[in-house]
Enzyme design. Structure first.
Site, PDB file in Angstrom:
ATOM      1  N   TYR A 161     -19.812  13.999  -2.433  1.00 42.51           N
ATOM      2  CA  TYR A 161     -19.465  14.626  -1.146  1.00 42.51           C
ATOM      3  C   TYR A 161     -19.899  16.091  -1.074  1.00 42.51           C
ATOM      4  CZ  TYR A 161     -16.854  16.511   2.788  1.00 42.51           C
ATOM      5  OH  TYR A 161     -16.514  17.178   3.942  1.00 42.51           O
ATOM      6  N   LYS A 165     -22.836  17.754   1.328  1.00 43.46           N
ATOM      7  CA  LYS A 165     -22.554  18.803   2.327  1.00 43.46           C
ATOM      8  C   LYS A 165     -23.396  20.041   2.036  1.00 43.46           C
ATOM      9  CE  LYS A 165     -19.952  18.523   5.323  1.00 43.46           C
ATOM     10  NZ  LYS A 165     -20.146  17.939   6.685  1.00 43.46           N
TER      11      LYS A 165
HETATM   12  N1  NAI Z   1     -11.192  16.982   7.089  1.00 48.81           N
HETATM   13  C1  NAI Z   1     -11.386  18.140   6.488  1.00 48.81           C
HETATM   14  O1  NAI Z   1     -10.462  18.734   5.887  1.00 48.81           O
HETATM   15  C2  NAI Z   1     -12.732  18.782   6.530  1.00 48.81           C
HETATM   16  C3  NAI Z   1     -13.825  18.191   7.153  1.00 48.81           C
HETATM   17  N2  NAI Z   1     -15.033  18.834   7.177  1.00 48.81           N
HETATM   18  C4  NAI Z   1     -16.199  18.257   7.861  1.00 48.81           C
HETATM   19  O2  NAI Z   1     -15.865  18.079   9.224  1.00 48.81           O
HETATM   20  C5  NAI Z   1     -16.569  16.972   9.768  1.00 48.81           C
HETATM   21  C6  NAI Z   1     -15.593  16.052  10.456  1.00 48.81           C
HETATM   22  O3  NAI Z   1     -14.658  15.597   9.481  1.00 48.81           O
HETATM   23  P1  NAI Z   1     -13.352  14.796   9.889  1.00 48.81           P
HETATM   24  O4  NAI Z   1     -13.149  14.891  11.343  1.00 48.81           O
HETATM   25  O5  NAI Z   1     -12.292  15.203   8.973  1.00 48.81           O
HETATM   26  O6  NAI Z   1     -13.801  13.324   9.487  1.00 48.81           O
HETATM   27  P2  NAI Z   1     -13.624  11.972  10.271  1.00 48.81           P
HETATM   28  O7  NAI Z   1     -13.964  10.893   9.322  1.00 48.81           O
HETATM   29  O8  NAI Z   1     -12.326  11.913  10.969  1.00 48.81           O
HETATM   30  O9  NAI Z   1     -14.757  12.084  11.388  1.00 48.81           O
HETATM   31  C7  NAI Z   1     -16.086  11.845  11.125  1.00 48.81           C
HETATM   32  C8  NAI Z   1     -16.667  11.072  12.299  1.00 48.81           C
HETATM   33  O10 NAI Z   1     -18.033  10.820  12.003  1.00 48.81           O
HETATM   34  C9  NAI Z   1     -18.301   9.477  12.350  1.00 48.81           C
HETATM   35  N3  NAI Z   1     -19.380   8.942  11.532  1.00 48.81           N
HETATM   36  C10 NAI Z   1     -19.340   8.646  10.218  1.00 48.81           C
HETATM   37  N4  NAI Z   1     -20.503   8.111   9.840  1.00 48.81           N
HETATM   38  C11 NAI Z   1     -21.297   8.101  10.930  1.00 48.81           C
HETATM   39  C12 NAI Z   1     -22.610   7.653  11.170  1.00 48.81           C
HETATM   40  N5  NAI Z   1     -23.347   7.090  10.203  1.00 48.81           N
HETATM   41  N6  NAI Z   1     -23.112   7.801  12.403  1.00 48.81           N
HETATM   42  C13 NAI Z   1     -22.368   8.322  13.409  1.00 48.81           C
HETATM   43  N7  NAI Z   1     -21.118   8.747  13.242  1.00 48.81           N
HETATM   44  C14 NAI Z   1     -20.585   8.629  12.021  1.00 48.81           C
HETATM   45  C15 NAI Z   1     -17.022   8.713  12.069  1.00 48.81           C
HETATM   46  O11 NAI Z   1     -16.979   7.493  12.785  1.00 48.81           O
HETATM   47  C16 NAI Z   1     -15.979   9.714  12.506  1.00 48.81           C
HETATM   48  O12 NAI Z   1     -15.637   9.536  13.851  1.00 48.81           O
HETATM   49  C17 NAI Z   1     -17.300  16.313   8.596  1.00 48.81           C
HETATM   50  O13 NAI Z   1     -18.650  16.688   8.658  1.00 48.81           O
HETATM   51  C18 NAI Z   1     -16.628  16.890   7.358  1.00 48.81           C
HETATM   52  O14 NAI Z   1     -17.514  16.974   6.294  1.00 48.81           O
HETATM   53  C19 NAI Z   1     -15.185  20.058   6.621  1.00 48.81           C
HETATM   54  C20 NAI Z   1     -14.152  20.672   6.000  1.00 48.81           C
HETATM   55  C21 NAI Z   1     -12.849  20.089   5.904  1.00 48.81           C
HETATM   56  C1  LIG Z   2      -3.072  15.856  -7.050  1.00 50.82           C
HETATM   57  C2  LIG Z   2      -2.364  15.256  -5.855  1.00 50.82           C
HETATM   58  C3  LIG Z   2      -0.884  15.396  -6.051  1.00 50.82           C
HETATM   59  O1  LIG Z   2      -0.088  15.274  -4.954  1.00 50.82           O
HETATM   60  C4  LIG Z   2      -2.788  15.940  -4.585  1.00 50.82           C
HETATM   61  C5  LIG Z   2      -4.154  15.480  -4.147  1.00 50.82           C
HETATM   62  C6  LIG Z   2      -4.497  16.139  -2.874  1.00 50.82           C
HETATM   63  C7  LIG Z   2      -5.960  15.891  -2.513  1.00 50.82           C
HETATM   64  C8  LIG Z   2      -6.108  14.493  -2.000  1.00 50.82           C
HETATM   65  C9  LIG Z   2      -6.421  16.941  -1.511  1.00 50.82           C
HETATM   66  C10 LIG Z   2      -6.286  18.358  -2.109  1.00 50.82           C
HETATM   67  C11 LIG Z   2      -7.373  19.205  -1.490  1.00 50.82           C
HETATM   68  C12 LIG Z   2      -8.009  18.313  -0.460  1.00 50.82           C
HETATM   69  C13 LIG Z   2      -9.445  18.620  -0.025  1.00 50.82           C
HETATM   70  C14 LIG Z   2      -9.572  20.028   0.475  1.00 50.82           C
HETATM   71  O2  LIG Z   2      -8.632  20.325   1.483  1.00 50.82           O
HETATM   72  C15 LIG Z   2     -10.956  20.348   0.961  1.00 50.82           C
HETATM   73  C16 LIG Z   2     -11.671  19.288   1.687  1.00 50.82           C
HETATM   74  C17 LIG Z   2     -12.741  19.633   2.443  1.00 50.82           C
HETATM   75  C18 LIG Z   2     -13.560  18.693   3.062  1.00 50.82           C
HETATM   76  O3  LIG Z   2     -14.629  19.016   3.547  1.00 50.82           O
HETATM   77  C19 LIG Z   2     -13.155  17.271   3.103  1.00 50.82           C
HETATM   78  C20 LIG Z   2     -11.749  17.031   2.649  1.00 50.82           C
HETATM   79  C21 LIG Z   2     -11.366  17.853   1.436  1.00 50.82           C
HETATM   80  C22 LIG Z   2     -12.279  17.435   0.287  1.00 50.82           C
HETATM   81  C23 LIG Z   2      -9.874  17.635   1.084  1.00 50.82           C
HETATM   82  C24 LIG Z   2      -9.643  16.174   0.624  1.00 50.82           C
HETATM   83  C25 LIG Z   2      -8.252  15.939   0.052  1.00 50.82           C
HETATM   84  C26 LIG Z   2      -7.889  16.915  -1.060  1.00 50.82           C
HETATM   85  C27 LIG Z   2      -8.814  16.709  -2.257  1.00 50.82           C
END
Ligand code: NAI
Ligand SMILES: C[C@@H](CO)CCC[C@@H](C)[C@H]1CC[C@H]2[C@@H]3[C@H](O)CC4=CC(=O)CC[C@]4(C)[C@H]3CC[C@]12C
Length: 371
Positions: A161, A165
Protein backbone atom coordinates in the site's frame (compact mmCIF):
# COMPACT_ATOMS: atom_id res chain seq x y z
CA UNK A 1 -26.20 35.53 -21.51
CA UNK A 2 -22.48 35.25 -22.12
CA UNK A 3 -22.02 35.96 -18.42
CA UNK A 4 -24.29 33.07 -17.42
CA UNK A 5 -22.57 30.63 -19.76
CA UNK A 6 -19.23 31.76 -18.38
CA UNK A 7 -20.54 31.46 -14.82
CA UNK A 8 -21.49 27.79 -15.15
CA UNK A 9 -18.83 26.28 -17.30
CA UNK A 10 -16.82 23.88 -15.24
CA UNK A 11 -16.91 20.11 -15.11
CA UNK A 12 -15.29 18.31 -12.18
CA UNK A 13 -14.48 14.63 -12.17
CA UNK A 14 -14.16 12.86 -8.83
CA UNK A 15 -12.69 9.38 -9.13
CA UNK A 16 -13.60 7.14 -6.20
CA UNK A 17 -16.51 9.51 -5.58
CA UNK A 18 -18.54 6.79 -3.84
CA UNK A 19 -15.85 6.00 -1.26
CA UNK A 20 -15.53 7.27 2.31
CA UNK A 21 -13.60 10.41 1.35
CA UNK A 22 -14.97 10.67 -2.18
CA UNK A 23 -18.57 11.00 -0.98
CA UNK A 24 -17.58 13.88 1.29
CA UNK A 25 -15.73 15.57 -1.59
CA UNK A 26 -18.77 15.27 -3.85
CA UNK A 27 -21.17 16.57 -1.18
CA UNK A 28 -18.78 19.39 -0.30
CA UNK A 29 -18.57 20.48 -3.93
CA UNK A 30 -22.34 20.69 -4.05
CA UNK A 31 -22.71 22.38 -0.63
CA UNK A 32 -20.09 25.00 -1.35
CA UNK A 33 -21.96 25.91 -4.52
CA UNK A 34 -18.78 26.27 -6.52
CA UNK A 35 -19.70 29.32 -8.59
CA UNK A 36 -18.65 28.01 -11.99
CA UNK A 37 -19.61 24.37 -11.50
CA UNK A 38 -21.90 22.95 -14.16
CA UNK A 39 -21.38 19.21 -13.77
CA UNK A 40 -19.83 16.75 -11.34
CA UNK A 41 -18.86 13.39 -12.75
CA UNK A 42 -18.49 10.60 -10.24
CA UNK A 43 -16.36 7.74 -11.47
CA UNK A 44 -16.26 4.63 -9.32
CA UNK A 45 -16.07 0.88 -9.58
CA UNK A 46 -19.18 0.63 -7.41
CA UNK A 47 -21.88 3.28 -7.64
CA UNK A 48 -23.83 4.05 -4.45
CA UNK A 49 -27.61 4.51 -4.25
CA UNK A 50 -27.28 7.94 -2.52
CA UNK A 51 -26.12 9.38 -5.85
CA UNK A 52 -29.74 9.42 -6.98
CA UNK A 53 -30.73 12.02 -4.36
CA UNK A 54 -28.04 14.39 -5.66
CA UNK A 55 -29.40 14.38 -9.18
CA UNK A 56 -32.22 16.82 -8.48
CA UNK A 57 -30.11 19.93 -7.78
CA UNK A 58 -28.93 22.69 -10.14
CA UNK A 59 -25.55 21.05 -10.77
CA UNK A 60 -25.65 18.06 -13.10
CA UNK A 61 -24.45 14.93 -11.31
CA UNK A 62 -23.27 12.21 -13.66
CA UNK A 63 -22.50 8.76 -12.29
CA UNK A 64 -20.01 6.71 -14.27
CA UNK A 65 -19.39 3.12 -13.33
CA UNK A 66 -15.81 2.40 -14.33
CA UNK A 67 -12.43 1.03 -13.41
CA UNK A 68 -9.34 3.25 -13.15
CA UNK A 69 -7.18 0.36 -14.37
CA UNK A 70 -8.96 0.55 -17.74
CA UNK A 71 -7.34 3.42 -19.64
CA UNK A 72 -10.17 3.81 -22.15
CA UNK A 73 -12.80 4.08 -19.42
CA UNK A 74 -10.77 6.71 -17.63
CA UNK A 75 -10.14 8.69 -20.82
CA UNK A 76 -13.86 8.72 -21.64
CA UNK A 77 -14.70 10.01 -18.17
CA UNK A 78 -11.95 12.67 -18.17
CA UNK A 79 -12.77 14.06 -21.64
CA UNK A 80 -14.18 17.55 -21.21
CA UNK A 81 -13.46 17.80 -17.47
CA UNK A 82 -11.66 20.91 -16.19
CA UNK A 83 -10.48 19.43 -12.93
CA UNK A 84 -9.88 15.85 -11.84
CA UNK A 85 -9.90 15.00 -8.15
CA UNK A 86 -8.38 11.53 -8.05
CA UNK A 87 -9.33 9.89 -4.77
CA UNK A 88 -9.97 6.37 -6.11
CA UNK A 89 -7.63 3.87 -4.58
CA UNK A 90 -7.36 0.46 -3.04
CA UNK A 91 -6.88 1.11 0.68
CA UNK A 92 -5.60 -2.20 1.94
CA UNK A 93 -3.10 -2.66 4.74
CA UNK A 94 -4.69 -5.94 5.88
CA UNK A 95 -3.66 -8.21 3.02
CA UNK A 96 -7.12 -8.57 1.50
CA UNK A 97 -5.91 -7.86 -2.03
CA UNK A 98 -2.76 -9.04 -3.77
CA UNK A 99 0.19 -6.64 -4.10
CA UNK A 100 -0.34 -6.81 -7.87
CA UNK A 101 -3.94 -5.62 -7.60
CA UNK A 102 -2.96 -2.81 -5.22
CA UNK A 103 -0.29 -1.71 -7.68
CA UNK A 104 -2.65 -1.90 -10.64
CA UNK A 105 -5.34 0.23 -9.00
CA UNK A 106 -3.14 2.75 -7.20
CA UNK A 107 -0.23 3.12 -9.62
CA UNK A 108 -1.51 2.06 -13.05
CA UNK A 109 -4.86 3.71 -12.24
CA UNK A 110 -3.07 6.99 -11.48
CA UNK A 111 -0.97 6.68 -14.66
CA UNK A 112 -4.21 6.26 -16.61
CA UNK A 113 -5.66 9.38 -15.00
CA UNK A 114 -2.55 11.42 -15.86
CA UNK A 115 -2.45 10.16 -19.45
CA UNK A 116 -6.16 10.85 -19.84
CA UNK A 117 -5.61 14.45 -18.70
CA UNK A 118 -2.77 14.83 -21.20
CA UNK A 119 -4.71 13.28 -24.08
CA UNK A 120 -7.97 15.12 -23.50
CA UNK A 121 -6.60 18.52 -22.46
CA UNK A 122 -7.60 18.55 -18.78
CA UNK A 123 -5.24 20.90 -16.99
CA UNK A 124 -5.84 20.48 -13.26
CA UNK A 125 -5.27 17.29 -11.28
CA UNK A 126 -5.60 16.93 -7.52
CA UNK A 127 -4.35 13.62 -6.15
CA UNK A 128 -5.27 12.11 -2.79
CA UNK A 129 -1.98 10.80 -1.51
CA UNK A 130 -1.41 9.69 2.11
CA UNK A 131 0.82 10.20 5.13
CA UNK A 132 1.83 6.60 4.36
CA UNK A 133 4.05 7.79 1.50
CA UNK A 134 6.39 9.08 4.19
CA UNK A 135 6.53 6.19 6.60
CA UNK A 136 7.04 4.19 8.69
CA UNK A 137 9.99 2.96 6.67
CA UNK A 138 11.34 -0.60 6.51
CA UNK A 139 14.31 0.41 8.68
CA UNK A 140 12.01 0.96 11.65
CA UNK A 141 13.06 4.58 12.07
CA UNK A 142 10.72 6.56 14.26
CA UNK A 143 8.28 8.76 12.37
CA UNK A 144 8.19 12.32 13.35
CA UNK A 145 6.28 14.27 15.91
CA UNK A 146 4.79 17.57 14.72
CA UNK A 147 6.54 17.24 11.35
CA UNK A 148 5.79 19.20 8.21
CA UNK A 149 6.24 18.81 4.44
CA UNK A 150 9.95 19.69 4.74
CA UNK A 151 10.85 17.42 7.67
CA UNK A 152 13.49 14.92 6.52
CA UNK A 153 12.60 11.24 6.79
CA UNK A 154 14.05 8.33 4.89
CA UNK A 155 10.99 6.98 3.08
CA UNK A 156 11.78 3.37 2.08
CA UNK A 157 8.81 1.04 1.84
CA UNK A 158 8.15 -2.63 1.34
CA UNK A 159 4.41 -2.90 2.10
CA UNK A 160 2.35 -2.79 -1.13
CA UNK A 161 0.00 0.00 0.00
CA UNK A 162 2.56 2.69 0.93
CA UNK A 163 4.77 1.58 -1.98
CA UNK A 164 1.88 2.14 -4.37
CA UNK A 165 0.86 5.49 -2.86
CA UNK A 166 4.45 6.75 -2.94
CA UNK A 167 4.91 5.72 -6.57
CA UNK A 168 1.60 7.23 -7.59
CA UNK A 169 2.34 10.48 -5.78
CA UNK A 170 5.70 10.69 -7.55
CA UNK A 171 4.01 10.18 -10.94
CA UNK A 172 1.51 12.94 -10.19
CA UNK A 173 4.19 15.41 -9.11
CA UNK A 174 6.43 14.59 -12.07
CA UNK A 175 3.51 15.13 -14.43
CA UNK A 176 3.23 18.76 -13.32
CA UNK A 177 4.12 20.95 -16.30
CA UNK A 178 3.54 18.31 -18.99
CA UNK A 179 1.83 19.75 -22.03
CA UNK A 180 -1.76 18.62 -22.36
CA UNK A 181 -3.77 18.58 -25.59
CA UNK A 182 -3.95 22.18 -26.74
CA UNK A 183 -0.44 22.93 -25.53
CA UNK A 184 -1.06 24.28 -22.03
CA UNK A 185 0.75 22.81 -19.00
CA UNK A 186 -0.80 20.29 -16.64
CA UNK A 187 -0.96 21.54 -13.04
CA UNK A 188 -0.91 18.84 -10.37
CA UNK A 189 -0.66 18.61 -6.64
CA UNK A 190 -0.95 15.93 -3.96
CA UNK A 191 -2.75 16.03 -0.62
CA UNK A 192 -1.50 13.78 2.14
CA UNK A 193 -4.14 13.05 4.76
CA UNK A 194 -3.09 11.46 8.03
CA UNK A 195 -5.58 8.88 9.38
CA UNK A 196 -9.00 10.13 8.26
CA UNK A 197 -12.01 9.80 10.58
CA UNK A 198 -15.63 10.87 10.42
CA UNK A 199 -18.96 9.77 9.05
CA UNK A 200 -18.48 6.61 6.97
CA UNK A 201 -15.21 5.48 8.58
CA UNK A 202 -15.40 1.70 8.38
CA UNK A 203 -12.50 0.93 10.74
CA UNK A 204 -14.15 3.04 13.45
CA UNK A 205 -17.30 1.01 12.95
CA UNK A 206 -15.30 -2.22 13.19
CA UNK A 207 -13.77 -1.09 16.49
CA UNK A 208 -17.21 -0.18 17.79
CA UNK A 209 -18.60 -3.59 16.87
CA UNK A 210 -15.59 -5.30 18.42
CA UNK A 211 -16.16 -3.30 21.63
CA UNK A 212 -19.81 -4.32 21.74
CA UNK A 213 -18.84 -7.98 21.34
CA UNK A 214 -16.36 -7.62 24.21
CA UNK A 215 -18.98 -6.33 26.64
CA UNK A 216 -18.62 -2.62 25.80
CA UNK A 217 -14.86 -2.74 26.35
CA UNK A 218 -11.75 -2.35 24.29
CA UNK A 219 -8.33 -3.30 25.61
CA UNK A 220 -5.42 -0.93 25.33
CA UNK A 221 -2.69 -2.35 23.10
CA UNK A 222 -0.66 0.75 22.26
CA UNK A 223 0.96 3.10 24.80
CA UNK A 224 -0.95 6.38 25.21
CA UNK A 225 2.31 8.25 24.53
CA UNK A 226 2.43 7.13 20.87
CA UNK A 227 0.66 9.93 19.02
CA UNK A 228 -1.02 9.30 15.68
CA UNK A 229 -2.11 12.09 13.36
CA UNK A 230 -5.83 12.20 12.53
CA UNK A 231 -7.89 14.54 10.43
CA UNK A 232 -11.65 14.96 9.99
CA UNK A 233 -13.02 13.78 6.65
CA UNK A 234 -15.00 17.01 6.13
CA UNK A 235 -11.82 19.05 6.42
CA UNK A 236 -9.95 16.72 4.07
CA UNK A 237 -12.79 17.10 1.56
CA UNK A 238 -12.74 20.88 2.03
CA UNK A 239 -9.01 20.95 1.31
CA UNK A 240 -9.57 19.05 -1.94
CA UNK A 241 -12.31 21.47 -2.99
CA UNK A 242 -10.16 24.50 -2.18
CA UNK A 243 -7.15 23.12 -4.02
CA UNK A 244 -9.29 22.36 -7.07
CA UNK A 245 -10.68 25.91 -6.93
CA UNK A 246 -7.34 27.67 -6.42
CA UNK A 247 -5.05 25.64 -8.67
CA UNK A 248 -5.83 27.72 -11.75
CA UNK A 249 -5.11 31.08 -10.08
CA UNK A 250 -2.00 29.90 -8.25
CA UNK A 251 -0.51 27.36 -10.60
CA UNK A 252 3.06 28.64 -10.22
CA UNK A 253 2.95 28.36 -6.45
CA UNK A 254 0.87 25.21 -6.06
CA UNK A 255 1.85 23.13 -9.10
CA UNK A 256 3.91 20.06 -8.17
CA UNK A 257 3.44 20.62 -4.43
CA UNK A 258 2.46 18.25 -1.62
CA UNK A 259 0.31 19.32 1.32
CA UNK A 260 -0.41 17.44 4.51
CA UNK A 261 -4.08 17.55 5.47
CA UNK A 262 -4.53 18.96 8.96
CA UNK A 263 -7.09 20.49 11.26
CA UNK A 264 -7.67 21.05 14.98
CA UNK A 265 -8.04 17.37 15.88
CA UNK A 266 -5.99 16.71 19.03
CA UNK A 267 -2.74 14.74 19.12
CA UNK A 268 -3.48 11.41 20.77
CA UNK A 269 -2.72 7.73 20.41
CA UNK A 270 -4.79 5.88 17.82
CA UNK A 271 -6.85 4.14 20.50
CA UNK A 272 -7.32 7.18 22.76
CA UNK A 273 -8.42 9.20 19.77
CA UNK A 274 -11.02 6.60 18.81
CA UNK A 275 -12.35 6.73 22.36
CA UNK A 276 -13.29 10.39 21.79
CA UNK A 277 -16.18 8.94 19.77
CA UNK A 278 -16.62 5.47 21.16
CA UNK A 279 -16.79 6.49 24.84
CA UNK A 280 -19.88 8.67 24.28
CA UNK A 281 -21.37 5.61 22.53
CA UNK A 282 -20.92 3.51 25.65
CA UNK A 283 -17.50 1.85 25.25
CA UNK A 284 -14.54 2.11 27.59
CA UNK A 285 -10.86 1.52 27.03
CA UNK A 286 -9.46 -0.83 29.64
CA UNK A 287 -5.96 -0.13 30.99
CA UNK A 288 -3.87 2.99 31.35
CA UNK A 289 -0.97 1.00 29.92
CA UNK A 290 -1.02 -1.77 27.29
CA UNK A 291 -2.41 -4.97 28.78
CA UNK A 292 -0.29 -7.16 26.52
CA UNK A 293 3.51 -6.75 26.40
CA UNK A 294 4.79 -5.40 23.10
CA UNK A 295 6.82 -8.51 22.29
CA UNK A 296 3.62 -10.56 22.52
CA UNK A 297 1.82 -8.19 20.14
CA UNK A 298 4.70 -8.54 17.69
CA UNK A 299 4.44 -12.31 18.00
CA UNK A 300 0.67 -12.25 17.46
CA UNK A 301 1.04 -9.93 14.49
CA UNK A 302 3.66 -12.24 12.97
CA UNK A 303 1.46 -15.27 13.62
CA UNK A 304 -1.43 -13.53 11.90
CA UNK A 305 0.77 -12.86 8.87
CA UNK A 306 1.88 -16.49 8.80
CA UNK A 307 -1.69 -17.75 9.13
CA UNK A 308 -2.81 -15.42 6.37
CA UNK A 309 -0.16 -16.88 4.09
CA UNK A 310 -0.92 -20.51 5.03
CA UNK A 311 -4.69 -20.13 4.69
CA UNK A 312 -4.61 -18.07 1.49
CA UNK A 313 -5.33 -21.06 -0.82
CA UNK A 314 -8.47 -21.87 1.20
CA UNK A 315 -9.85 -18.67 2.69
CA UNK A 316 -9.13 -15.01 3.26
CA UNK A 317 -7.79 -14.42 6.77
CA UNK A 318 -7.22 -10.67 7.13
CA UNK A 319 -7.26 -9.54 10.77
CA UNK A 320 -6.58 -5.94 11.74
CA UNK A 321 -3.37 -6.81 13.54
CA UNK A 322 -0.36 -7.58 11.35
CA UNK A 323 3.26 -6.45 11.48
CA UNK A 324 2.56 -3.43 9.28
CA UNK A 325 -0.55 -2.12 11.08
CA UNK A 326 1.23 -2.66 14.41
CA UNK A 327 4.20 -0.63 13.18
CA UNK A 328 1.94 2.21 11.99
CA UNK A 329 -0.15 2.25 15.15
CA UNK A 330 2.92 2.01 17.38
CA UNK A 331 5.02 4.75 15.79
CA UNK A 332 4.47 8.41 16.51
CA UNK A 333 3.50 10.41 13.45
CA UNK A 334 1.86 13.79 13.78
CA UNK A 335 1.98 16.82 11.57
CA UNK A 336 2.05 20.49 12.40
CA UNK A 337 2.12 22.71 9.35
CA UNK A 338 0.45 25.75 7.85
CA UNK A 339 1.58 25.21 4.25
CA UNK A 340 -1.99 24.84 2.97
CA UNK A 341 -2.98 28.05 4.73
CA UNK A 342 0.00 29.91 3.26
CA UNK A 343 -0.41 28.58 -0.27
CA UNK A 344 -4.16 28.64 -0.78
CA UNK A 345 -5.77 30.10 2.31
CA UNK A 346 -6.99 26.83 3.84
CA UNK A 347 -8.61 27.03 7.26
CA UNK A 348 -10.46 24.01 8.62
CA UNK A 349 -14.16 24.30 7.90
CA UNK A 350 -15.12 22.12 10.87
CA UNK A 351 -13.88 22.80 14.40
CA UNK A 352 -12.73 19.87 16.52
CA UNK A 353 -15.97 20.05 18.51
CA UNK A 354 -18.04 19.92 15.36
CA UNK A 355 -15.95 17.09 13.84
CA UNK A 356 -16.25 15.12 17.07
CA UNK A 357 -20.00 15.63 17.39
CA UNK A 358 -20.67 14.70 13.80
CA UNK A 359 -18.62 11.51 14.15
CA UNK A 360 -20.32 10.54 17.41
CA UNK A 361 -23.75 11.09 15.88
CA UNK A 362 -22.73 8.89 12.94
CA UNK A 363 -21.52 6.02 15.14
CA UNK A 364 -24.74 6.26 17.17
CA UNK A 365 -26.93 6.36 14.10
CA UNK A 366 -25.17 3.56 12.29
CA UNK A 367 -25.14 1.08 15.10
CA UNK A 368 -27.53 2.39 17.74
CA UNK A 369 -26.24 2.87 21.28
CA UNK A 370 -25.84 -0.16 23.52
CA UNK A 371 -28.36 -0.18 26.33
N1 NAI B 1 -8.86 6.28 4.89
C1 NAI B 1 -7.77 6.92 5.27
O1 NAI B 1 -7.47 7.05 6.48
C2 NAI B 1 -6.86 7.51 4.24
C3 NAI B 1 -7.10 7.40 2.88
N2 NAI B 1 -6.24 7.98 1.98
C4 NAI B 1 -6.49 7.91 0.53
O2 NAI B 1 -7.74 8.51 0.27
C5 NAI B 1 -8.35 7.91 -0.87
C6 NAI B 1 -9.75 7.50 -0.52
O3 NAI B 1 -9.68 6.55 0.54
P1 NAI B 1 -10.98 6.07 1.32
O4 NAI B 1 -12.11 6.95 0.98
O5 NAI B 1 -10.60 5.87 2.71
O6 NAI B 1 -11.17 4.64 0.66
P2 NAI B 1 -12.49 3.94 0.14
O7 NAI B 1 -12.14 2.53 -0.10
O8 NAI B 1 -13.64 4.24 1.01
O9 NAI B 1 -12.74 4.69 -1.24
C7 NAI B 1 -12.03 4.38 -2.39
C8 NAI B 1 -13.01 4.41 -3.56
O10 NAI B 1 -12.27 4.07 -4.72
C9 NAI B 1 -13.04 3.16 -5.47
N3 NAI B 1 -12.19 2.29 -6.26
C10 NAI B 1 -11.37 1.31 -5.82
N4 NAI B 1 -10.80 0.69 -6.86
C11 NAI B 1 -11.25 1.31 -7.97
C12 NAI B 1 -11.03 1.11 -9.35
N5 NAI B 1 -10.23 0.13 -9.79
N6 NAI B 1 -11.64 1.93 -10.21
C13 NAI B 1 -12.49 2.90 -9.78
N7 NAI B 1 -12.74 3.13 -8.50
C14 NAI B 1 -12.14 2.34 -7.60
C15 NAI B 1 -13.80 2.33 -4.45
O11 NAI B 1 -14.94 1.71 -5.02
C16 NAI B 1 -14.13 3.37 -3.41
O12 NAI B 1 -15.38 3.96 -3.66
C17 NAI B 1 -7.45 6.74 -1.26
O13 NAI B 1 -6.68 7.12 -2.37
C18 NAI B 1 -6.56 6.51 -0.04
O14 NAI B 1 -5.32 6.02 -0.40
C19 NAI B 1 -5.17 8.70 2.40
C20 NAI B 1 -4.90 8.83 3.72
C21 NAI B 1 -5.72 8.26 4.74
C1 LIG C 1 -2.67 -2.73 17.05
C2 LIG C 1 -4.18 -2.59 17.06
C3 LIG C 1 -4.66 -2.62 18.48
O1 LIG C 1 -5.90 -2.14 18.73
C4 LIG C 1 -4.60 -1.30 16.40
C5 LIG C 1 -4.51 -1.40 14.90
C6 LIG C 1 -4.98 -0.14 14.30
C7 LIG C 1 -4.68 -0.10 12.80
C8 LIG C 1 -5.66 -0.97 12.09
C9 LIG C 1 -4.71 1.34 12.32
C10 LIG C 1 -3.65 2.19 13.06
C11 LIG C 1 -3.20 3.27 12.10
C12 LIG C 1 -4.09 3.11 10.90
C13 LIG C 1 -3.60 3.65 9.56
C14 LIG C 1 -3.24 5.10 9.65
O2 LIG C 1 -4.28 5.88 10.19
C15 LIG C 1 -2.80 5.68 8.34
C16 LIG C 1 -3.51 5.22 7.14
C17 LIG C 1 -3.41 5.96 6.00
C18 LIG C 1 -3.94 5.54 4.78
O3 LIG C 1 -3.65 6.11 3.75
C19 LIG C 1 -4.84 4.37 4.73
C20 LIG C 1 -5.27 3.88 6.07
C21 LIG C 1 -4.16 3.88 7.10
C22 LIG C 1 -3.08 2.92 6.60
C23 LIG C 1 -4.70 3.46 8.49
C24 LIG C 1 -5.16 1.98 8.45
C25 LIG C 1 -5.50 1.43 9.83
C26 LIG C 1 -4.37 1.61 10.84
C27 LIG C 1 -3.15 0.81 10.41
Amino acid sequence: MAGTAQAQEQVYLVTGGCGFLGEHVVRMLLQQQEPRLREIRIFDLHLSPWLEELKTGPVQVTAIQGDVTQAHEVAAAVAGAHVVIHTAGLVDVFGRSSPKTIHEVNVQGTKNVIEACVQTGTRFLVYTSSMEVVGPNIKGHPFYSRGNEETPYEAVHSHPYPCSKALAEQLVLEANGRRVRGGLPLVTCALRPTGIYGEGHQIMRDFYRQGLRLGCRLFRAIPASVEHGRVYVGNVAWMHVLVARELEQREKLMGGQVYFCYDESPYKSYEDFNMEFLAPCGLRLVGTRPLVPYWLLVLLATLNALLQWLLRPFLLYAPMLNPYTLAVANTTFTVSTNKAQRHFGYEPLFSWEDSRNRTIRWVQAVEGSPS
